[in-house]
Design a protein around this motif. Structure first.
Motif, mmCIF file in Angstrom:
data_model
loop_
_atom_site.group_PDB
_atom_site.id
_atom_site.type_symbol
_atom_site.label_atom_id
_atom_site.label_comp_id
_atom_site.label_asym_id
_atom_site.label_seq_id
_atom_site.Cartn_x
_atom_site.Cartn_y
_atom_site.Cartn_z
ATOM 1 N N PRO A 269 6.619 15.212 6.422
ATOM 2 C CA PRO A 269 6.574 13.962 5.657
ATOM 3 C C PRO A 269 6.271 12.776 6.588
ATOM 4 O O PRO A 269 6.821 12.660 7.674
ATOM 5 C CB PRO A 269 7.976 13.839 5.074
ATOM 6 C CG PRO A 269 8.534 15.217 5.111
ATOM 7 C CD PRO A 269 7.909 15.890 6.287
ATOM 8 N N MET A 270 5.359 11.914 6.130
ATOM 9 C CA MET A 270 4.987 10.723 6.894
ATOM 10 C C MET A 270 5.193 9.515 5.997
ATOM 11 O O MET A 270 5.044 9.591 4.772
ATOM 12 C CB MET A 270 3.516 10.787 7.324
ATOM 13 C CG MET A 270 3.142 12.005 8.123
ATOM 14 S SD MET A 270 1.415 11.993 8.663
ATOM 15 C CE MET A 270 0.517 12.054 7.129
ATOM 16 N N HIS A 271 5.528 8.377 6.613
ATOM 17 C CA HIS A 271 5.777 7.148 5.868
ATOM 18 C C HIS A 271 5.025 6.008 6.535
ATOM 19 O O HIS A 271 4.819 6.003 7.746
ATOM 20 C CB HIS A 271 7.271 6.837 5.835
ATOM 21 C CG HIS A 271 8.083 7.957 5.273
ATOM 22 N ND1 HIS A 271 8.232 8.166 3.935
ATOM 23 C CD2 HIS A 271 8.762 8.962 5.877
ATOM 24 C CE1 HIS A 271 8.972 9.227 3.724
ATOM 25 N NE2 HIS A 271 9.310 9.740 4.900
ATOM 26 N N ARG A 272 4.651 5.029 5.714
ATOM 27 C CA ARG A 272 3.975 3.855 6.235
ATOM 28 C C ARG A 272 4.291 2.686 5.320
ATOM 29 O O ARG A 272 4.277 2.810 4.100
ATOM 30 C CB ARG A 272 2.470 4.095 6.292
ATOM 31 C CG ARG A 272 1.715 2.945 6.879
ATOM 32 C CD ARG A 272 0.267 3.293 7.085
ATOM 33 N NE ARG A 272 -0.406 2.149 7.687
ATOM 34 C CZ ARG A 272 -1.664 2.152 8.059
ATOM 35 N NH1 ARG A 272 -2.396 3.220 7.912
ATOM 36 N NH2 ARG A 272 -2.195 1.086 8.582
ATOM 37 N N THR A 273 4.573 1.532 5.910
ATOM 38 C CA THR A 273 4.819 0.316 5.163
ATOM 39 C C THR A 273 3.562 -0.539 5.221
ATOM 40 O O THR A 273 3.010 -0.757 6.300
ATOM 41 C CB THR A 273 6.023 -0.446 5.753
ATOM 42 O OG1 THR A 273 7.155 0.425 5.739
ATOM 43 C CG2 THR A 273 6.346 -1.688 4.950
ATOM 44 N N VAL A 274 3.119 -1.014 4.062
ATOM 45 C CA VAL A 274 1.901 -1.823 3.988
ATOM 46 C C VAL A 274 2.146 -3.039 3.101
ATOM 47 O O VAL A 274 3.095 -3.079 2.325
ATOM 48 C CB VAL A 274 0.711 -1.012 3.420
ATOM 49 C CG1 VAL A 274 0.341 0.142 4.330
ATOM 50 C CG2 VAL A 274 0.997 -0.518 2.024
ATOM 51 N N ARG A 275 1.246 -4.002 3.214
ATOM 52 C CA ARG A 275 1.298 -5.150 2.319
ATOM 53 C C ARG A 275 0.740 -4.732 0.963
ATOM 54 O O ARG A 275 -0.209 -3.949 0.890
ATOM 55 C CB ARG A 275 0.480 -6.315 2.870
ATOM 56 C CG ARG A 275 1.030 -6.866 4.164
ATOM 57 C CD ARG A 275 0.236 -8.040 4.661
ATOM 58 N NE ARG A 275 -1.206 -7.782 4.546
ATOM 59 C CZ ARG A 275 -2.130 -8.723 4.525
ATOM 60 N NH1 ARG A 275 -1.796 -9.974 4.626
ATOM 61 N NH2 ARG A 275 -3.411 -8.415 4.427
ATOM 62 N N ARG A 276 1.308 -5.249 -0.095
ATOM 63 C CA ARG A 276 0.818 -4.917 -1.432
ATOM 64 C C ARG A 276 -0.611 -5.408 -1.621
ATOM 65 O O ARG A 276 -1.383 -4.814 -2.377
ATOM 66 C CB ARG A 276 1.727 -5.513 -2.495
ATOM 67 C CG ARG A 276 3.030 -4.738 -2.615
ATOM 68 C CD ARG A 276 3.921 -5.312 -3.655
ATOM 69 N NE ARG A 276 3.560 -4.825 -4.982
ATOM 70 C CZ ARG A 276 4.357 -4.947 -6.025
ATOM 71 N NH1 ARG A 276 5.535 -5.524 -5.899
ATOM 72 N NH2 ARG A 276 3.971 -4.496 -7.197
ATOM 73 N N ALA A 277 -0.994 -6.465 -0.918
ATOM 74 C CA ALA A 277 -2.361 -6.987 -1.023
ATOM 75 C C ALA A 277 -3.375 -5.998 -0.447
ATOM 76 O O ALA A 277 -4.556 -6.041 -0.816
ATOM 77 C CB ALA A 277 -2.460 -8.325 -0.306
ATOM 78 N N ASP A 278 -2.939 -5.107 0.445
ATOM 79 C CA ASP A 278 -3.837 -4.121 1.055
ATOM 80 C C ASP A 278 -3.988 -2.845 0.228
ATOM 81 O O ASP A 278 -4.794 -1.976 0.574
ATOM 82 C CB ASP A 278 -3.342 -3.749 2.455
ATOM 83 C CG ASP A 278 -3.402 -4.914 3.420
ATOM 84 O OD1 ASP A 278 -4.161 -5.863 3.153
ATOM 85 O OD2 ASP A 278 -2.686 -4.860 4.445
ATOM 86 N N LEU A 279 -3.239 -2.700 -0.847
ATOM 87 C CA LEU A 279 -3.285 -1.469 -1.639
ATOM 88 C C LEU A 279 -4.658 -1.200 -2.266
ATOM 89 O O LEU A 279 -5.094 -0.044 -2.271
ATOM 90 C CB LEU A 279 -2.195 -1.483 -2.709
ATOM 91 C CG LEU A 279 -0.771 -1.261 -2.198
ATOM 92 C CD1 LEU A 279 0.220 -1.357 -3.343
ATOM 93 C CD2 LEU A 279 -0.648 0.065 -1.492
ATOM 94 N N PRO A 280 -5.381 -2.197 -2.784
ATOM 95 C CA PRO A 280 -6.710 -1.878 -3.333
ATOM 96 C C PRO A 280 -7.669 -1.301 -2.292
ATOM 97 O O PRO A 280 -8.416 -0.360 -2.588
ATOM 98 C CB PRO A 280 -7.210 -3.226 -3.863
ATOM 99 C CG PRO A 280 -5.977 -3.998 -4.144
ATOM 100 C CD PRO A 280 -4.998 -3.569 -3.097
ATOM 101 N N ALA A 281 -7.636 -1.819 -1.071
ATOM 102 C CA ALA A 281 -8.498 -1.286 -0.016
ATOM 103 C C ALA A 281 -8.078 0.132 0.361
ATOM 104 O O ALA A 281 -8.927 1.001 0.609
ATOM 105 C CB ALA A 281 -8.460 -2.202 1.210
ATOM 106 N N LEU A 282 -6.776 0.394 0.407
ATOM 107 C CA LEU A 282 -6.295 1.747 0.712
ATOM 108 C C LEU A 282 -6.607 2.715 -0.428
ATOM 109 O O LEU A 282 -6.844 3.900 -0.197
ATOM 110 C CB LEU A 282 -4.795 1.729 0.979
ATOM 111 C CG LEU A 282 -4.358 1.216 2.332
ATOM 112 C CD1 LEU A 282 -2.854 1.066 2.389
ATOM 113 C CD2 LEU A 282 -4.832 2.143 3.414
ATOM 114 N N GLY A 283 -6.609 2.195 -1.662
ATOM 115 C CA GLY A 283 -6.921 3.027 -2.818
ATOM 116 C C GLY A 283 -8.336 3.570 -2.778
ATOM 117 O O GLY A 283 -8.621 4.617 -3.363
ATOM 118 N N ALA A 284 -9.234 2.883 -2.078
ATOM 119 C CA ALA A 284 -10.602 3.380 -1.933
ATOM 120 C C ALA A 284 -10.668 4.543 -0.938
ATOM 121 O O ALA A 284 -11.588 5.351 -1.001
ATOM 122 C CB ALA A 284 -11.511 2.243 -1.478
#
Length: 147
Positions: free
Chosen positions: A105-120
């Motif tokens: 299992p791996m975890h990462r904390t990101v900004r919610r504003a970066d989620l659309p870019a990660l979704g791609a």
């Protein structure tokens, strides 16, 4: 630790909360002592530079879409290019995924504003809220009470 101060091996160990043998190993790995005479003295600026260099050499920068796997000790893509998303607050989200190589299992904390870019890059799934949150306390076992 002060840059203009000299420290003995035992003082460095006590200051950093490590064993004296660790400091002696660092001296063999390149931490510079002032001279070869006993007691070995280490200049504060040399110690600070050594620790900064050591910390920087161990850093791994994860690209977008990668997580750091603690078992493999390198950034890895998630298994199946999928990750679960849970929201911590209005600005921060937490991603969870499995390592594609070892399954850890791996975890990462990101900004919610970066989620659309990660979704791609990876498929993001929102986790359902936990079912037990907000439930009342369970009742005591009343099977032995007289009615």
């Amino acid at each position: 630790m002060k840059q203009g101060t000299t420290y003995e091996v035992a003082e460095v160990a006590k200051l950093l909360g490590i064993h004296r043998n660790t400091v002696r190993r660092w001296l063999k790995e390149g931490l510079g002592a002032i001279d070869d005479r006993r007691p070995l003295l280490i200049h504060g600026s040399a110690l600070k530079a050594f620790l900064a260099k050591r910390r920087e050499s161990r850093r791994h920068t994860c690209r977008p879409g990668e997580f750091y796997c603690f078992r493999c000790r390198v950034p890895r893509a998630p298994w199946g290019a999928t990750a679960d998303v849970s929201f911590r607050n209005e600005k921060v989200a937490r991603l969870a995924a499995l390592c594609a190589s070892c399954g850890t299992p791996m975890h990462r904390t990101v900004r919610r504003a970066d989620l659309p870019a990660l979704g791609a890059l990876i498929d993001l799934h929102t986790l359902a809220p936990e079912r037990m949150n907000g439930c009342s306390d369970p009742n005591a076992n009343r099977a032995f009470e007289e009615v």
